[in-house]
Scaffold this active site. Structure first.
Site, PDB file in Angstrom:
ATOM      1  N   SER A 144      61.278  35.480  49.975  1.00 33.25           N
ATOM      2  CA  SER A 144      61.177  33.819  49.621  1.00 33.25           C
ATOM      3  C   SER A 144      61.046  33.758  51.176  1.00 33.25           C
ATOM      4  O   SER A 144      60.506  32.421  51.379  1.00 33.25           O
ATOM      5  CB  SER A 144      63.145  33.491  49.170  1.00 33.25           C
ATOM      6  OG  SER A 144      63.132  34.254  47.844  1.00 33.25           O
ATOM      7  N   HIS A 165      54.777  36.599  46.208  1.00 29.61           N
ATOM      8  CA  HIS A 165      55.865  36.212  46.438  1.00 29.61           C
ATOM      9  C   HIS A 165      56.174  35.756  44.744  1.00 29.61           C
ATOM     10  O   HIS A 165      55.344  34.829  43.987  1.00 29.61           O
ATOM     11  CB  HIS A 165      56.075  34.668  46.652  1.00 29.61           C
ATOM     12  CG  HIS A 165      57.597  33.427  46.819  1.00 29.61           C
ATOM     13  ND1 HIS A 165      57.593  32.984  46.877  1.00 29.61           N
ATOM     14  CD2 HIS A 165      58.642  34.349  46.850  1.00 29.61           C
ATOM     15  CE1 HIS A 165      58.780  32.646  46.783  1.00 29.61           C
ATOM     16  NE2 HIS A 165      59.617  33.357  46.986  1.00 29.61           N
TER      17      HIS A 165
HETATM   18  N1  CAA Z   1      63.003  35.239  29.308  1.00 35.78           N
HETATM   19  C1  CAA Z   1      62.313  35.590  28.484  1.00 35.78           C
HETATM   20  N2  CAA Z   1      62.161  34.321  27.541  1.00 35.78           N
HETATM   21  C2  CAA Z   1      62.323  32.940  28.591  1.00 35.78           C
HETATM   22  C3  CAA Z   1      63.565  33.418  29.514  1.00 35.78           C
HETATM   23  C4  CAA Z   1      63.146  34.799  30.051  1.00 35.78           C
HETATM   24  N3  CAA Z   1      64.371  35.260  31.294  1.00 35.78           N
HETATM   25  N4  CAA Z   1      64.033  32.080  29.914  1.00 35.78           N
HETATM   26  C5  CAA Z   1      63.460  31.109  29.095  1.00 35.78           C
HETATM   27  N5  CAA Z   1      62.315  31.734  28.416  1.00 35.78           N
HETATM   28  C6  CAA Z   1      61.730  31.419  27.101  1.00 35.78           C
HETATM   29  C7  CAA Z   1      63.258  31.057  25.879  1.00 35.78           C
HETATM   30  O1  CAA Z   1      62.927  31.585  25.352  1.00 35.78           O
HETATM   31  C8  CAA Z   1      62.786  29.765  25.642  1.00 35.78           C
HETATM   32  O2  CAA Z   1      61.380  29.582  25.157  1.00 35.78           O
HETATM   33  P1  CAA Z   1      61.861  29.105  23.555  1.00 35.78           P
HETATM   34  O3  CAA Z   1      61.752  27.544  23.879  1.00 35.78           O
HETATM   35  O4  CAA Z   1      59.910  28.961  23.108  1.00 35.78           O
HETATM   36  O5  CAA Z   1      62.152  29.329  22.831  1.00 35.78           O
HETATM   37  C9  CAA Z   1      62.068  28.674  27.199  1.00 35.78           C
HETATM   38  O6  CAA Z   1      61.769  30.079  27.723  1.00 35.78           O
HETATM   39  C10 CAA Z   1      63.340  27.597  27.511  1.00 35.78           C
HETATM   40  O7  CAA Z   1      63.835  27.908  27.535  1.00 35.78           O
HETATM   41  P2  CAA Z   1      65.981  27.506  27.349  1.00 35.78           P
HETATM   42  O8  CAA Z   1      65.601  26.792  26.332  1.00 35.78           O
HETATM   43  O9  CAA Z   1      66.543  28.992  27.339  1.00 35.78           O
HETATM   44  O10 CAA Z   1      66.051  26.389  28.656  1.00 35.78           O
HETATM   45  P3  CAA Z   1      65.185  25.712  29.582  1.00 35.78           P
HETATM   46  O11 CAA Z   1      64.441  24.608  28.278  1.00 35.78           O
HETATM   47  O12 CAA Z   1      66.179  25.429  30.067  1.00 35.78           O
HETATM   48  O13 CAA Z   1      64.211  26.817  30.105  1.00 35.78           O
HETATM   49  C11 CAA Z   1      63.386  27.840  32.602  1.00 35.78           C
HETATM   50  C12 CAA Z   1      64.828  27.349  30.987  1.00 35.78           C
HETATM   51  C13 CAA Z   1      61.971  28.161  32.243  1.00 35.78           C
HETATM   52  C14 CAA Z   1      64.111  28.591  33.383  1.00 35.78           C
HETATM   53  C15 CAA Z   1      63.403  26.206  32.661  1.00 35.78           C
HETATM   54  O14 CAA Z   1      64.537  26.236  32.760  1.00 35.78           O
HETATM   55  C16 CAA Z   1      62.882  25.855  34.408  1.00 35.78           C
HETATM   56  O15 CAA Z   1      61.371  25.942  34.402  1.00 35.78           O
HETATM   57  N6  CAA Z   1      64.140  25.932  35.286  1.00 35.78           N
HETATM   58  C17 CAA Z   1      63.256  25.640  36.357  1.00 35.78           C
HETATM   59  C18 CAA Z   1      63.162  27.232  37.101  1.00 35.78           C
HETATM   60  C19 CAA Z   1      62.275  27.146  38.579  1.00 35.78           C
HETATM   61  O16 CAA Z   1      62.343  26.057  39.405  1.00 35.78           O
HETATM   62  N7  CAA Z   1      62.257  28.831  39.248  1.00 35.78           N
HETATM   63  C20 CAA Z   1      61.976  28.513  40.448  1.00 35.78           C
HETATM   64  C21 CAA Z   1      63.353  29.065  41.187  1.00 35.78           C
HETATM   65  S1  CAA Z   1      62.757  29.235  43.483  1.00 35.78           S
HETATM   66  C22 CAA Z   1      62.390  30.963  43.242  1.00 35.78           C
HETATM   67  O17 CAA Z   1      62.351  31.684  42.057  1.00 35.78           O
HETATM   68  C23 CAA Z   1      61.173  30.962  44.379  1.00 35.78           C
HETATM   69  C24 CAA Z   1      62.405  31.678  45.438  1.00 35.78           C
HETATM   70  O18 CAA Z   1      62.184  32.360  45.899  1.00 35.78           O
HETATM   71  C25 CAA Z   1      64.419  31.485  45.649  1.00 35.78           C
HETATM   72  P1  NAD Z   2      69.807  40.575  43.966  1.00 34.68           P
HETATM   73  O1  NAD Z   2      70.070  39.924  44.508  1.00 34.68           O
HETATM   74  O2  NAD Z   2      70.003  39.683  42.469  1.00 34.68           O
HETATM   75  O3  NAD Z   2      68.483  42.086  43.285  1.00 34.68           O
HETATM   76  C1  NAD Z   2      68.332  42.608  44.559  1.00 34.68           C
HETATM   77  C2  NAD Z   2      68.697  43.820  43.811  1.00 34.68           C
HETATM   78  O4  NAD Z   2      68.116  44.871  45.479  1.00 34.68           O
HETATM   79  C3  NAD Z   2      70.389  44.410  44.259  1.00 34.68           C
HETATM   80  O5  NAD Z   2      70.483  44.882  42.993  1.00 34.68           O
HETATM   81  C4  NAD Z   2      70.598  45.672  45.193  1.00 34.68           C
HETATM   82  O6  NAD Z   2      71.375  46.592  44.267  1.00 34.68           O
HETATM   83  C5  NAD Z   2      69.499  45.891  45.770  1.00 34.68           C
HETATM   84  N1  NAD Z   2      69.105  46.607  46.960  1.00 34.68           N
HETATM   85  C6  NAD Z   2      69.825  45.597  47.679  1.00 34.68           C
HETATM   86  N2  NAD Z   2      69.552  47.002  49.055  1.00 34.68           N
HETATM   87  C7  NAD Z   2      68.358  47.604  48.783  1.00 34.68           C
HETATM   88  C8  NAD Z   2      67.501  48.847  49.253  1.00 34.68           C
HETATM   89  N3  NAD Z   2      67.531  49.367  50.263  1.00 34.68           N
HETATM   90  N4  NAD Z   2      67.066  49.777  48.673  1.00 34.68           N
HETATM   91  C9  NAD Z   2      67.069  49.623  47.270  1.00 34.68           C
HETATM   92  N5  NAD Z   2      67.704  48.611  46.391  1.00 34.68           N
HETATM   93  C10 NAD Z   2      68.273  47.576  46.696  1.00 34.68           C
HETATM   94  O7  NAD Z   2      68.380  39.343  44.204  1.00 34.68           O
HETATM   95  P2  NAD Z   2      66.315  39.146  43.943  1.00 34.68           P
HETATM   96  O8  NAD Z   2      67.304  37.399  43.347  1.00 34.68           O
HETATM   97  O9  NAD Z   2      65.960  39.812  43.095  1.00 34.68           O
HETATM   98  O10 NAD Z   2      65.919  38.410  45.384  1.00 34.68           O
HETATM   99  C11 NAD Z   2      64.941  39.205  45.776  1.00 34.68           C
HETATM  100  C12 NAD Z   2      64.340  39.487  46.535  1.00 34.68           C
HETATM  101  O11 NAD Z   2      63.314  38.428  46.117  1.00 34.68           O
HETATM  102  C13 NAD Z   2      64.703  38.500  47.970  1.00 34.68           C
HETATM  103  O12 NAD Z   2      63.895  39.167  48.895  1.00 34.68           O
HETATM  104  C14 NAD Z   2      64.737  37.215  47.446  1.00 34.68           C
HETATM  105  O13 NAD Z   2      64.451  36.044  48.841  1.00 34.68           O
HETATM  106  C15 NAD Z   2      63.376  37.475  46.972  1.00 34.68           C
HETATM  107  N6  NAD Z   2      63.318  36.147  45.622  1.00 34.68           N
HETATM  108  C16 NAD Z   2      64.254  35.377  44.878  1.00 34.68           C
HETATM  109  C17 NAD Z   2      64.600  35.363  43.978  1.00 34.68           C
HETATM  110  C18 NAD Z   2      65.802  33.800  43.167  1.00 34.68           C
HETATM  111  O14 NAD Z   2      64.890  33.405  42.510  1.00 34.68           O
HETATM  112  N7  NAD Z   2      66.222  34.565  43.297  1.00 34.68           N
HETATM  113  C19 NAD Z   2      63.036  34.127  44.020  1.00 34.68           C
HETATM  114  C20 NAD Z   2      61.275  34.196  44.491  1.00 34.68           C
HETATM  115  C21 NAD Z   2      62.227  35.783  45.527  1.00 34.68           C
END
Ligand code: CAA
Ligand code: NAD
Length: 309
Positions: A144, A165
């Site tokens: 991330s 990513h």
């Molecule tokens: N698998 C399959 N389908 C899924 C699902 C999953 N894991 N999660 C949700 N859905 C589907 C549901 O079946 C539902 O479909 P229908 O409406 O057609 O029945 C639809 O998605 C909506 O789901 P919900 O009603 O349960 O909930 P929602 O309307 O709140 O949607 C969500 C869920 C898609 C997660 C929405 O809330 C959303 O887009 N949230 C923001 C997510 C976001 O910003 N993600 C990025 C995070 S940052 C990142 O990932 C990067 C990083 O490195 C940290």
């Molecule tokens: P998570 O904590 O859900 O899962 C991580 C998994 O890695 C665990 O099951 C753990 O047992 C396994 N693990 C740890 N060390 C290991 C090793 N040496 N060998 C094999 N398995 C090992 O984490 P996550 O949220 O899936 O995030 C995983 C990666 O993806 C991170 O780099 C995170 O920054 C990135 N990421 C996360 C998100 C998010 O929304 N959570 C979105 C995009 C990218």
């Protein structure tokens, strides 16, 4: 004489030919992200192996993928339960699970690392992956926030290393950031873009900068919400409601942080703060730190900013 874009295309084509077509994908890390990446890859008819050091994470991933597929299948084949079951089992049949990294990468055309956001643990894993994989295997990270140049520092061949990513939840989020660092070859980058299309994602090209595009904007926003709450300016539910109804976000910043995982949010910010100590947007949050210390990592642990059933 060829134009510069033609020259790039010819150069790209000649090197692409040396890399294998992507059929076998190995995903390391069976958490939130690894299980979603496995699902979309298997759904695109690729052969998938998921590896985790923790057997119970593999079992949880298997259940999570099955239930996510069930939701997809219900939408696709609303009144046909036989077609729903066929879809679920055909995708699950393409996914193998393992705890052995070396065995699982030896036939891989593409390896996607999705383990904990920790540079030393990732570097150690990549050394093991490179030693066991074919000389043509593309090696990628779903990091991330970490710089690819830092994660891949010890790789012998950095030309086959890039970033894929994905976003959480992977089956629903349409974007894939494809990241290249200074040594990623054109052929590798093009194949990663191609893989993104195969799994149905819209790709954007990213440079090797902290947080790429989305997280450089999104994560400071999530921490700014925390600082607003820590100052006592508004309650968490009010901030969440405000951003959903006033800015049109699907989740408020606290709901989203719980969804991403508070540990992952903390690891991202701690890494950036260490690297850029004077950047105010990268200041850690005492409240987040205390929740993570208490094991409250968000939805995945049942409690974060909010409680979950
Ligand atoms: N698998 C399959 N389908 C899924 C699902 C999953 N894991 N999660 C949700 N859905 C589907 C549901 O079946 C539902 O479909 P229908 O409406 O057609 O029945 C639809 O998605 C909506 O789901 P919900 O009603 O349960 O909930 P929602 O309307 O709140 O949607 C969500 C869920 C898609 C997660 C929405 O809330 C959303 O887009 N949230 C923001 C997510 C976001 O910003 N993600 C990025 C995070 S940052 C990142 O990932 C990067 C990083 O490195 C940290
Ligand atoms: P998570 O904590 O859900 O899962 C991580 C998994 O890695 C665990 O099951 C753990 O047992 C396994 N693990 C740890 N060390 C290991 C090793 N040496 N060998 C094999 N398995 C090992 O984490 P996550 O949220 O899936 O995030 C995983 C990666 O993806 C991170 O780099 C995170 O920054 C990135 N990421 C996360 C998100 C998010 O929304 N959570 C979105 C995009 C990218």
């Amino acid at each position: 004489m060829l134009s510069s874009s033609c020259t790039a295309a010819v150069r790209g084509l000649s090197t692409t030919a040396q890399l294998s077509k992507i059929n076998n994908v190995t995903i390391i890390g069976a958490g939130l992200m690894g299980s979603g990446i496995a699902q979309v890859s298997a759904n695109a008819k690729l052969n998938v192996t998921v590896v985790d050091s923790n057997q119970s994470a593999l079992e949880k991933a298997q259940k999570g993928i099955a239930s996510s597929l069930q939701r997809v299948a219900k939408k696709k084949h609303a009144d046909d339960s036989a077609a729903q079951s066929a879809l679920v089992s055909s995708v699950l049949d393409r996914i193998k699970m393992s705890t052995n990294v070396s065995d699982s990468v030896k036939d891989a055309d593409l390896v996607i690392e999705a383990i904990v956001e920790n540079i030393d643990i990732k570097r150690k894993l990549f050394a093991e992956v490179e030693a066991a994989a074919k000389p043509t295997t593309l090696i990628t990270t779903n990091t991330s926030s970490l710089r690819l140049a830092d994660i891949g520092l010890n790789l012998k061949d950095k030309t086959r290393f890039g970033g894929l990513h994905f976003f959480n939840p992977v089956p629903m989020m349409k974007l894939l950031e494809v990241v290249r660092h200074d040594d990623t070859s054109d052929a590798t980058f093009e194949q990663l873009i191609e893989y993104g299309k195969t799994v149905g994602k819209t790709t954007v090209a990213c440079k090797d900068t902290p947080g790429f595009i989305v997280n450089r904007l999104l994560v400071p926003y999530m921490f700014e919400a925390l600082r607003m709450y820590e100052r006592g300016d508004a309650s968490m539910p009010d901030i969440d409601v405000a951003m959903k109804l006033g800015a049109g976000y699907p989740m408020g910043p606290f709901e989203l942080s719980d969804y991403v995982g508070l540990d992952t949010c903390k690891f991202i910010m701690d890494g950036w703060h260490k690297q850029y100590p004077d950047e105010v947007a990268f200041k850690p949050s005492p409240l987040l730190d205390s929740l993570v210390d208490a094991g409250k990592t968000g939805r995945k642990s049942g409690e974060g900013f909010y409680k979950y059933k």
